[in-house]
Write an enzyme that holds these catalytic residues in place. Structure first.
Site, PDB file in Angstrom:
ATOM      1  N   LYS A   1       0.895  -1.311   0.054  1.00 47.30           N
ATOM      2  CA  LYS A   1       0.183   0.102   0.231  1.00 47.30           C
ATOM      3  C   LYS A   1       0.874   1.324  -0.315  1.00 47.30           C
ATOM      4  O   LYS A   1       1.910   1.418   0.487  1.00 47.30           O
ATOM      5  CB  LYS A   1      -0.727  -0.343   0.899  1.00 47.30           C
ATOM      6  CG  LYS A   1      -1.960   0.850   1.203  1.00 47.30           C
ATOM      7  CD  LYS A   1      -3.065  -0.178   0.614  1.00 47.30           C
ATOM      8  CE  LYS A   1      -4.625   1.229   0.394  1.00 47.30           C
ATOM      9  NZ  LYS A   1      -5.617  -0.104  -0.077  1.00 47.30           N
TER      10      LYS A   1
ATOM     11  N   ASP B   1      -7.455   4.215  -4.180  1.00 47.10           N
ATOM     12  CA  ASP B   1      -7.834   3.757  -3.325  1.00 47.10           C
ATOM     13  C   ASP B   1      -8.088   5.319  -3.132  1.00 47.10           C
ATOM     14  O   ASP B   1      -9.177   6.030  -3.466  1.00 47.10           O
ATOM     15  CB  ASP B   1      -6.360   3.460  -2.278  1.00 47.10           C
ATOM     16  CG  ASP B   1      -6.862   3.588  -0.932  1.00 47.10           C
ATOM     17  OD1 ASP B   1      -7.608   2.289  -0.718  1.00 47.10           O
ATOM     18  OD2 ASP B   1      -7.190   4.375   0.360  1.00 47.10           O
TER      19      ASP B   1
END
Ligand code: NDP
Ligand code: 2IT
Length: 451
Positions: free
Chosen positions: A130, A170
């Site tokens: 991430k 995201d």
């Protein structure tokens, strides 16, 4: 090593807390997983011997870098960027990029840790990662967004690659940002490869990727209800968020005959007792992705709808709830209100939206509750399918991809049943997801030895 020499859960967590001071979200995510894994591995010596959970809870690497960009007034602005590469035992690191002022290393470490289990659950060969930045895209011009994305990729490009690490979107990173970042990668490297997913359809993107997370979260809910002999048809639903995940979850709820009562953003929630129809939803999608305005405008436009400033939608009576905004947006007290009001199913579109107290409330009440690492895996699953299409230089049809998404969500539900079925016939989806996600990564790590 004898079993009696093993550290217990609290000793393990004390170590995690000591090594990660002030990283509350990361510690929370590790605890949620560790509670189930400790129980599961109690009599499985190999996982102790190889210190598997200890190793998964230590990212392979955390890269942090400076991102300088120039705003429209000629001011030099400085942000921090990160990529957390948590674990690549079963495939290249894979996971989104988040641009939001609240982003910290702790948040990205929790997301990369969760992603490792989620990606394993999809059955596709993807490790967990991430990244993102504390950059705030709100109120920025298109040119400012472009310059920021270019500067961010000018550093990130060293750390990604189609067989190394493949980021995606995201919070705050959608089609526009992916386009700017892909363009900059191509310009720097002179390579056209699938180093990002969620790309535009003209340059290697996949059909169904945009809808996949929200649709997938509703498929998972459908699987849970189906297991109990129930369905979404005719049920009232409360949804938080109004971004990519929330709007597509709402769309699928409508297609399956449910009624959507709420959506929200960072300023509050809207409640439409008449129900948010597809037409109203299209208006919201345009508001949020083109005009980039606040959800409160919905209440000005549609009669009967109300806006509740600074509040979250969990007090609205409903059958089903889908938290689709951000982490820790549903507390123990709010979970108790949902249960008291008769909510029977919760499917998380966001990552870790329910805090540890809230999870306990749902588990104790015995309602169908799916943690994000299982229920929101549809997005990364179709990202995995985008990677496959890019490798083969082919494009699959919409029907084919929709079917694969449904199959993958059903497969994740089955995996949760395998490890989470309780003696009373109920299902602990948290436990099921944690163990099923863990086993595949753990066995791969054991095969590699100590690396
Ligand atoms: P978007 O940026 O499209 O939308 C985010 C939504 O959440 C917006 O409505 C935003 O409000 C709201 N929001 C964001 N931060 C906060 C906050 N701190 N408090 C209250 N509301 C907030 O993001 P996505 O829809 O893509 O992501 C939503 C969630 O789903 C995240 O948890 C993400 O990690 C998760 N997720 C996303 C996937 C994907 O494929 N995109 C895949 C799997 C999970 P506002 O408009 O005011 O900013
Ligand atoms: O949290 C997530 O799973 C995502 N933001 C999607 C990641 C991806 O690589 O598609």
């Amino acid at each position: 090593m004898a079993v009696s020499d093993h550290v217990d859960l609290e000793q393990f967590m004390a170590g995690v807390e000591k090594r990660n001071p002030h990283q509350d979200e990361f510690i929370q995510a590790v605890r949620e997983v560790a509670e189930d894994i400790f129980e599961y591995i109690e009599d499985k010596e190999k996982y102790h011997k190889y210190q598997i959970l200890r190793r998964i809870a230590e990212p392979d690497r955390v890269v942090s870098f400076r991102v300088c960009w120039e705003d429209d007034n000629g001011n030099i602005r400085v942000q921090r960027g990160w990529r957390v590469q948590n674990n690549n035992s079963i495939g290249p690191y894979k996971g989104g990029l988040r641009f939001h002022p609240s982003v910290t290393e702790s948040i990205l470490k929790f997301l990369a840790f969760e992603q490792t289990f989620k990606n394993s659950l999809t059955g596709l060969p993807m490790g967990g990662g991430k990244g993102g930045s504390n950059f705030n895209p709100k109120g920025k011009s298109d040119n400012e967004i472009m310059r920021f994305c270019q500067s961010f990729m000018t550093e990130l490009y060293r750390h990604v690659g189609e067989d190394t690490d493949v980021p995606a979107g995201d919070i705050g990173v959608g089609a526009r940002e992916i386009g700017y970042m892909f363009g900059q990668y191509k310009r720097i490297t002179n390579k056209f490869t699938g180093i990002l997913t969620g790309k535009g359809l003209e340059f290697g993107g996949s059909l169904v990727r945009t809808e996949a997370t929200g649709y997938g979260a509703v498929y998972f809910l459908q699987n849970m209800l189906d297991y109990k002999g129930d369905s979404i048809d005719g049920k009232t639903t409360v949804i938080s968020g109004s971004g990519n995940v929330a709007t597509h979850a709402a769309e699928k709820i409508l297609q399956l005959g449910g009624k959507v009562l709420t959506l929200s953003d960072s300023k509050g929630y809207i409640h439409d007792p008449a129900g948010i129809t597809q037409e109203k939803l299209d208006w919201i999608k345009n508001l949020k992705t083109v005009q980039r305005g606040p959800i409160s405008e919905y209440a000005d436009k549609y009669d009967g709808a109300t806006f509740h400033a600074g509040e979250r939608p969990w007090s609205v009576k409903c059958d089903l709830a889908l938290p689709c905004a951000t982490q820790n947006e549903l507390t123990g007290a709010e979970a108790a209100v949902l249960v008291k009001n008769g909510c029977i199913g919760v499917s998380e579109g966001a990552n870790m939206p329910t805090d540890l107290a809230g999870i306990k409330v749902f588990k104790d009440a015995g309602i169908s509750y799916a943690p994000g690492k299982a229920s929101n895996a549809g997005g990364v699953a179709v990202s995995g399918l985008e990677m496959s299409q890019n490798s083969g230089r082919i494009s699959w049809s919409e029907d084919q991809l929709q079917e694969q998404l449904r199959d993958i969500m059903k497969g994740i539900h089955d995996s949760c049943l395998e490890y989470g079925k309780k003696p009373d016939g109920g299902v602990d989806y948290v436990k099921g997801a944690n163990i099923a996600g863990f086993v595949k990564v753990a066995d791969a790590m054991i095969a590699f030895g100590v690396v």
